[in-house]
Design an enzyme around this catalytic site. Structure first.
Site, mmCIF file in Angstrom:
data_model
loop_
_atom_site.group_PDB
_atom_site.id
_atom_site.type_symbol
_atom_site.label_atom_id
_atom_site.label_comp_id
_atom_site.label_asym_id
_atom_site.label_seq_id
_atom_site.Cartn_x
_atom_site.Cartn_y
_atom_site.Cartn_z
ATOM 1 N N HIS A 1 20.154 27.279 -24.212
ATOM 2 C CA HIS A 1 19.870 28.598 -24.366
ATOM 3 C C HIS A 1 19.394 29.003 -25.560
ATOM 4 O O HIS A 1 18.286 29.624 -25.507
ATOM 5 C CB HIS A 1 21.487 29.159 -23.974
ATOM 6 N N ASP B 1 20.953 24.605 -14.763
ATOM 7 C CA ASP B 1 22.311 25.305 -15.258
ATOM 8 C C ASP B 1 23.490 25.368 -14.037
ATOM 9 O O ASP B 1 23.882 24.585 -13.385
ATOM 10 C CB ASP B 1 22.141 26.575 -16.140
#
Length: 473
Positions: A285, A336
């Site tokens: 991220h 993810d």
């Protein structure tokens, strides 16, 4: 042995009318693959009528290297489509979504996880990913406090990957606290917890299991610097200095604020100061990093894992990718939570986000007549291989024989010159798609489905029917 001899002696030989090689698109490409599923030679300008050679298998369209999906929580795929209802009160964000995710995580046992993982890996393979990094923190069985009881859960992921043909880099994640400042873990987080000693023993056992399963050696991970103290995270790096090292970082503003309160600095700056970031590291991220921090990350050689589908679904924010790339940064793709699966779609999101932010076009590829789609694909594929510490991301000798075969989806797609095909696949719609997926030289998916999709689908249906409590509120 010279390349011609390697071509002749190879176990499998494939002919592609076009192939995207590291140096660009080439016509009439012969790819030779050995018994272990690695490319031993690539020959361009191959004459399929050449005498003295057994005819190769002819691939039905242009070939591109397969990318890696470097950050996956396979069990979270079960939440797809189930978290899209507006709340009765309050705001819906990452933290409210996490409560539902914890409920699901605490109801999954080893048998359920094995079925879920096989199904999700088959979906990801069909979408185009042949390598996966599973960020795993279900370390204790749901009904047992003993850390040893969770070993079977991690091993079930390796076996599921082997069934589907996926090359799995397992990323067992150390998890110790509920937040910065050694906040106690909540009851919902208890099954994630390991001591450092337990973690290192678990890692050694998983190395042996991965080797026995024919899978890559596991990487290392800490969940985040809110769940693991910086000093302990540094001990993991020192104990396992050359394996891939991953961690969630700076995904939410509240995480950044909490780190500043606890350490007097931001999580990315803390990682730069304490974790000796290098080419083995992958920051997941990094959404809320500053320009200076991200420039330092780029200089360290670490890869940033971007999860545009999940980051959009959870309202995380926008990573400043154009500026990061301008400073020499490298990014890899990740699904993810698996709300979305396609690498083509993920790359489209990244380019479109950059265009909307800059109010101009073709923002991410370097200047100079470079095709945006081709550049984005090659960059993500190569950086993904780096992030998982594997040989891949290119169609070249010494790399694993992982590639995707493209096909036109319409007459307009058929009319495109091949150098525009990835531009059309990523930044167009209904023009070019993925026809076949090869992993280790073996065809594993075709026409958008894994070749064993019915078996994995039937197993998932049966498991969900037998376990309705997985979705109880």
């Amino acid at each position: 042995m010279n390349p011609a001899g390697q071509i002749e002696a190879a176990r499998l030989r494939y002919f592609a009318p076009w192939a995207l090689l590291p140096e660009g698109w080439w016509r009439d490409v012969l790819i030779a693959v050995d018994a272990g599923g690695s490319i031993v030679a690539v020959e361009t300008g191959f004459n399929a009528d050449r005498q003295g050679a057994a005819p190769p298998h002819i691939l039905p369209g242009p070939v591109i290297p397969a990318p890696a999906d470097v950050h996956v929580h396979s069990f979270q795929r079960l939440l797809a489509g189930r978290t899209q209802t507006t709340p009765a009160t309050g705001e819906d964000d990452f933290w409210s979504w996490r409560r539902g995710m914890y409920r699901l995580a605490n109801r999954i046992g080893t048998e359920q996880l094995a079925v879920i993982a096989a199904f999700v890996y088959s979906e990801l393979m069909a979408a185009g990913y042949t390598r996966i990094g599973e960020f795993h923190y279900l370390h204790r069985a749901a009904d047992d406090e003993a850390a040893a009881s969770g070993q079977a859960m991690a091993e079930s992921l390796l076996h599921a990957a082997g069934e589907t043909g996926v090359a799995l880099t397992l990323l067992p994640a150390l998890y110790q606290y509920g937040g910065f400042g050694r906040q106690p873990a909540s009851d919902e987080q208890r099954r994630f917890l390991l001591s450092l000693d337990e973690y290192l023993k678990r890692h050694a056992a998983l190395r042996a299991c991965a080797a026995a399963c024919g899978q890559p050696s596991p990487g290392a991970a800490v969940h985040s610097l809110r769940a693991v103290e910086a000093g302990t995270a540094a001990e993991v790096r020192r104990a396992l200095p050359t394996v891939p090292f991953h961690l969630h970082i700076a995904e939410q503003p509240a995480e950044v604020e909490g780190c500043i309160a606890a350490y007097g600095t931001t999580p990315i700056r803390l990682a730069l100061e304490r974790l000796a970031l290098d080419q083995h590291c992958c920051l997941v991220h990094a959404t809320h990093g500053t320009a200076d921090e991200l420039a330092a990350v780029a200089a360290s050689g670490a890869v940033v894992a971007l999860c545009p589908g999940t980051e959009a679904d959870l309202g995380d924010g926008l990573f400043p990718l154009a500026g990061f790339l301008a400073r020499g940064g490298r990014f890899a793709l990740a699904s993810d939570s698996n709300a979305t699966l396609s690498p083509l779609t993920e790359l489209q999101r990244l380019e479109h986000q950059a265009r909307l932010a800059a109010q101009r076009r073709n923002c991410l590829a370097p200047a100079g007549g470079v095709h945006s789609g081709t550049w984005l694909w090659q960059h993500a594929a190569q950086a993904g291989a780096q992030a998982l510490g594997t040989v891949g991301g290119e169609i070249a000798a010494g790399r694993r024989a992982d590639w995707l075969v493209l096909r036109p989806l319409s007459a307009l797609g058929e009319a495109l010159p091949v150098e525009h095909w990835l531009d059309a696949a990523i930044l167009g719609e209904g023009l070019i798609g993925i026809d076949e997926v090869y992993a280790g030289g073996v065809r594993r998916a075709a026409h958008g489905r894994h070749l064993d999709h019915e078996r994995y689908g039937d197993a998932l249906r049966a498991m969900l029917k037998a376990n309705p409590e997985l979705f109880d509120q």
